[in-house]
Design an enzyme around this catalytic site. Structure first.
Site, short mmCIF file in Angstrom:
data_model
loop_
_atom_site.label_atom_id
_atom_site.label_comp_id
_atom_site.label_asym_id
_atom_site.label_seq_id
_atom_site.Cartn_x
_atom_site.Cartn_y
_atom_site.Cartn_z
CD GLU A 52 52.66 24.12 22.80
OE1 GLU A 52 52.20 24.39 23.92
OE2 GLU A 52 52.01 23.55 21.90
CG ASP B 222 47.47 26.03 31.79
OD1 ASP B 222 46.27 25.76 32.01
OD2 ASP B 222 47.83 27.11 31.28
CB ALA C 14 50.49 22.06 28.38
CB ALA C 15 55.12 25.85 28.26
CB ALA C 16 52.77 27.60 23.64
CB CYS D 208 40.92 27.93 30.95
SG CYS D 208 41.22 27.32 29.31
#
Ligand code: SAM
Length: 324
Positions: free
Chosen positions: A154, A199, A130-132, A252
């Protein structure tokens, strides 16, 4: 729910269920108040000097300090600096140095921890699920010295564009970008990668200082939706790994529903997943081991958390696993 919890929620403007959960996590009302107080404080941005383009970071720091920025090196990440003071103009995102890719700009420094902890090497083939916008992709490319391979996924077209811009701006050459839902990765890339970073998309319950609308935005139904997708993504990431491969799961968010409980359900009954003790650059707080009567799998005790009131950064969860 106790009156004291309702009162704290009213005073800081949160949905009461959220504050009730913080009490369940921390076990102490005074500490809950410290957490809510820390969410009221602005975070200092940080920058990571891009060693793919710069041999010596001092040159960049001198250039930025001449413009009026005051930077302090982060002790545990030698290429990263906390921004102590900014001039009125230019902003950190509009300097010439930023545009030509000499640094990556973060809203907080916790994002630096997952790539350092996963330690991708020059011979690794890494899936970034989940890169962007690419903070962790470009950091991993830097750690890997542009060698090995990163496949960065993404699904969102607009966010993929931002990811592509960042990858090009920073001179990343070892990364392939794909518009793909991470839930498909386990089938498309079965037993392919030596490392994976997940992530996961989350409610952002660890970055309320960056977006106070999160005090009221997330309903319990939203939380459940995130929990379900996170489990699917983690299962898919595990399927994409070769035997012996490692995956770092991070969010996060300080919500156990998005962290310990996701892991708990995914690794339950699976003895092919080992949770590794963490070697993080900062000492983490322990994970939640019991939550509203649910005792999570013993292995989860090796995972860790950051909290704004303890670490002076965003609230993050980190867990490193190895597939047997
Ligand atoms: N790793 C990024 C970084 O360091 O810059 C931040 C990732 S952000 C927390 C989560 C990303 O997951 C968002 O860009 C979102 O669009 C993406 N996403 C949402 N659903 C997804 C899915 N099913 N598969 C893969 N990515 C997804």
């Amino acid at each position: 729910m106790g009156e004291d919890v309702k009162e704290l929620a009213r005073r800081y403007g949160y949905r009461p269920y959220m504050v009730g959960r913080y009490l369940e996590i921390l076990g102490d009302l005074k500490e809950v108040e410290e957490l809510l107080e820390a969410f009221e404080k602005a975070l200092r941005p940080s920058i990571r000097c891009n060693k793919l383009k710069l041999a010596d970071c001092r040159e960049l720091i001198e250039r930025l300090e001449k413009m009026g920025f005051l930077l302090e090196r982060i002790g545990w990440c030698s290429e990263a600096y906390e921004v102590l003071r900014e001039p009125e103009k230019p902003s950190l995102g509009s300097t010439h140095e930023h545009l030509i890719g000499l640094y990556y700009l973060y809203r907080g420094k916790a994002s630096l921890i997952p790539p350092i902890t996963l330690k991708p090497g020059e011979r690794d083939e890494v899936l970034d699920m989940a890169a962007a916008p690419g903070g962790k992709t470009t950091h991993m490319a830097q750690i890997m010295r542009n060698k090995g391979l990163i496949v960065a996924l993404e699904p969102d077209e607009g966010r993929l564009r931002v990811l592509r811009n960042n990858v090009e701006r920073l001179g990343v050459k070892n990364t392939v970008l794909l518009r793909l839902d991470g839930r498909e990765a386990g089938k498309v890339f079965r037993k392919t990668f030596t490392k994976a970073l997940l992530d996961a998309p989350c409610t952002g319950e660890g970055i309320i200082m960056l977006d106070p609308s999160r005090k009221t935005k997330t309903s319990l139904e939203d939380l459940v939706k995130h929990h379900e997708i996170q489990k699917e993504l983690l299962r898919s990431a595990l399927d994409s790994l070769k035997g012996g491969g490692r995956i770092l799961y991070t969010t996060c968010s300080i919500a156990p529903e998005e962290n310990e409980l996701v892991l708990n359900e995914v690794i339950k009954g699976r003895d092919d997943v080992r949770v590794l003790s963490l070697e993080t650059p900062v000492k983490l707080s322990p994970p939640v081991t019991e939550y509203y009567g649910i005792r999570v799998d013993e292995r989860i005790r090796y995972c860790g958390r950051t909290y704004p009131h303890v670490h002076g950064m965003e609230g993050f969860f980190i867990c490193l696993m190895e597939l047997k």
